[in-house]
Design an enzyme around this catalytic site. Structure first.
Site, PDB file in Angstrom:
ATOM      1  NE  ARG A  76     -20.704  40.398 -47.468  1.00  0.00           N
ATOM      2  CZ  ARG A  76     -20.612  41.672 -47.090  1.00  0.00           C
ATOM      3  NH1 ARG A  76     -21.392  42.579 -47.625  1.00  0.00           N
ATOM      4  NH2 ARG A  76     -19.732  42.039 -46.175  1.00  0.00           N
ATOM      5  CG  ASP A 125     -17.022  49.544 -45.984  1.00  0.00           C
ATOM      6  OD1 ASP A 125     -16.275  49.159 -45.071  1.00  0.00           O
ATOM      7  OD2 ASP A 125     -17.538  48.770 -46.812  1.00  0.00           O
ATOM      8  CD  GLN A 179     -10.708  46.814 -39.417  1.00  0.00           C
ATOM      9  OE1 GLN A 179     -10.582  47.891 -39.949  1.00  0.00           O
ATOM     10  NE2 GLN A 179     -10.416  45.686 -40.042  1.00  0.00           N
TER      11      GLN A 179
HETATM   12  O1  F6P Z   1     -18.702  46.381 -46.196  1.00  0.00           O
HETATM   13  C1  F6P Z   1     -18.274  46.099 -44.913  1.00  0.00           C
HETATM   14  C2  F6P Z   1     -17.057  45.208 -44.936  1.00  0.00           C
HETATM   15  O2  F6P Z   1     -16.633  45.011 -43.594  1.00  0.00           O
HETATM   16  C3  F6P Z   1     -15.898  45.714 -45.799  1.00  0.00           C
HETATM   17  O3  F6P Z   1     -15.150  46.713 -45.158  1.00  0.00           O
HETATM   18  C4  F6P Z   1     -15.154  44.437 -46.050  1.00  0.00           C
HETATM   19  O4  F6P Z   1     -14.425  44.514 -47.259  1.00  0.00           O
HETATM   20  C5  F6P Z   1     -16.245  43.414 -46.163  1.00  0.00           C
HETATM   21  O5  F6P Z   1     -17.370  43.948 -45.491  1.00  0.00           O
HETATM   22  C6  F6P Z   1     -15.918  42.072 -45.601  1.00  0.00           C
HETATM   23  O6  F6P Z   1     -17.010  41.242 -45.798  1.00  0.00           O
HETATM   24  P1  F6P Z   1     -17.163  39.780 -45.195  1.00  0.00           P
HETATM   25  O7  F6P Z   1     -17.480  39.912 -43.739  1.00  0.00           O
HETATM   26  O8  F6P Z   1     -18.297  39.192 -45.966  1.00  0.00           O
HETATM   27  O9  F6P Z   1     -15.855  39.097 -45.412  1.00  0.00           O
END
Ligand code: F6P
Length: 325
Positions: free
Chosen positions: A75, A131, A257
């Site tokens: 990200r 999502d 998940q």
């Molecule tokens: O957007 C995908 C997702 O898995 C969301 O469902 C969740 O809120 C987020 O990414 C978690 O992100 P990270 O892996 O950066 O904690």
């Protein structure tokens, strides 16, 4: 800009099962159609830093079965800045990349859109997120696999819920969207789902407890969408205080998940979308997301898929309510 010869491909944001199938499809379809393909590692961060490699069909051999993304993902904060995007553009120039395929969710496609507009650069997006919250496509890459993973976990938890006659609050991902929670609740035969789309309208816990679910059932499963304030722990805590006669437990499924081998449906979706991305480039499209609607590939302008909220079908709430008596 002249004729497109070289296409860069990257994955961005949270990984999703089926991203590898999409990378494979873009690479193979690109090569089949006489383009050069370059894999960009670590999302937009890698584009900024020049982490780029020439891809042949061999680079994507044997990956359709694998979860995660062979290109890695990130990200990128730097890509949110004009300076970061300028550096990314310079990498494209140095590497001879004249179009980009970006696989990711809402945030990633927003970045892709900004880049495409600022530098008048052809960008095609593929919806890659568990999502399912992108407008313009019935399903996103990774959503089906994740639903199946959740279903398997909940089926197991159900054994304990039944044996001990407990209420289980099971928290699933989805960021701000309840697609995973609502549909998994139906698939698992859960007694209720608590989703953000209903959050402001009703006290979902009160509504569910008020239905007197425990009159006919000794155990129950409630699927809760993740939320910083009102997740599964919040509701379990409320039940402990408001309905102390019940034995309550919480399971937060977390990142399990997102992992695992993609389902057949996700592999097919990703493959068709990857081929669709190359077709879009051949047609001279830019700044569009490849979507899948009513069994057909469609091209959705970034302006639409990013700015429009995907409709949450509230009829699904009735389906669950009626079937959980
Ligand atoms: O957007 C995908 C997702 O898995 C969301 O469902 C969740 O809120 C987020 O990414 C978690 O992100 P990270 O892996 O950066 O904690």
């Amino acid at each position: 800009m002249g004729k497109i010869k070289t296409i860069g491909i990257l994955t961005s944001g949270g990984d999703a099962p089926g991203m590898n199938a999409a990378i494979r499809a873009v690479t193979r379809s690109g090569i089949y159609n006489c383009f050069n393909i370059k894999g960009i590692y670590r999302g937009f961060d890698g584009l900024i830093k020049g982490e780029v490699k020439d891809f042949t069909t061999e680079n994507v051999s044997g990956i359709i079965t694998k979860g995660g993304t062979i290109l890695k993902t990130a990200r990128s904060k730097e890509f949110m800045t004009p300076e970061g995007r300028q550096k990314a553009y310079e990498t494209c120039q140095q590497q001879g990349i004249d179009a980009l395929v970006v696989i990711g969710g809402n945030g990633s496609l927003t970045g892709a859109w900004n880049f495409g507009v600022e530098f008048d650069f052809p960008v095609i997006g593929l919806p890659g997120t568990i999502d399912n919250d992108l407008y313009g496509t019935d399903a996103t890459i990774g959503y089906d696999t994740t639903m199946n993973t959740i279903m398997e976990c909940v089926d197991r938890i159900r054994d304990t819920a039944n044996s001990h006659e407990r209420i289980f609050f099971i928290e699933v991902m989805g960021r701000d969207a309840g697609f995973l929670a609502q549909n998994c609740a139906i698939a698992c035969g859960a007694e209720a789902a608590i989703v953000p789309e209903e959050a402001t309208d009703v006290d979902q816990l009160a509504a569910f407890m008020g239905r007197g679910i425990r009159k006919s059932k000794k155990s129950c499963i409630v699927i809760v969408s993740e939320s910083p304030k009102c997740g599964a722990l919040y509701y379990a805590d409320r039940v402990k205080h408001e309905f102390p006669e019940f034995d309550v437990r919480v399971s937060i499924l977390g990142h399990l998940q997102r992992g695992g081998s993609p389902s057949a449906r996700d592999r097919i979706l990703a493959s068709c979308m990857g081929v669709g991305a190359i077709e879009a480039i051949k047609q001279g499209q830019r700044n569009v997301m490849v979507g899948y609607r009513m069994n057909e590939i469609v091209y959705v302008p970034f302006t639409e898929c990013i700015r429009t909220d995907k409709r949450f079908d509230k009829r699904l709430i009735n389906v669950l309510d009626e079937l959980s008596i």
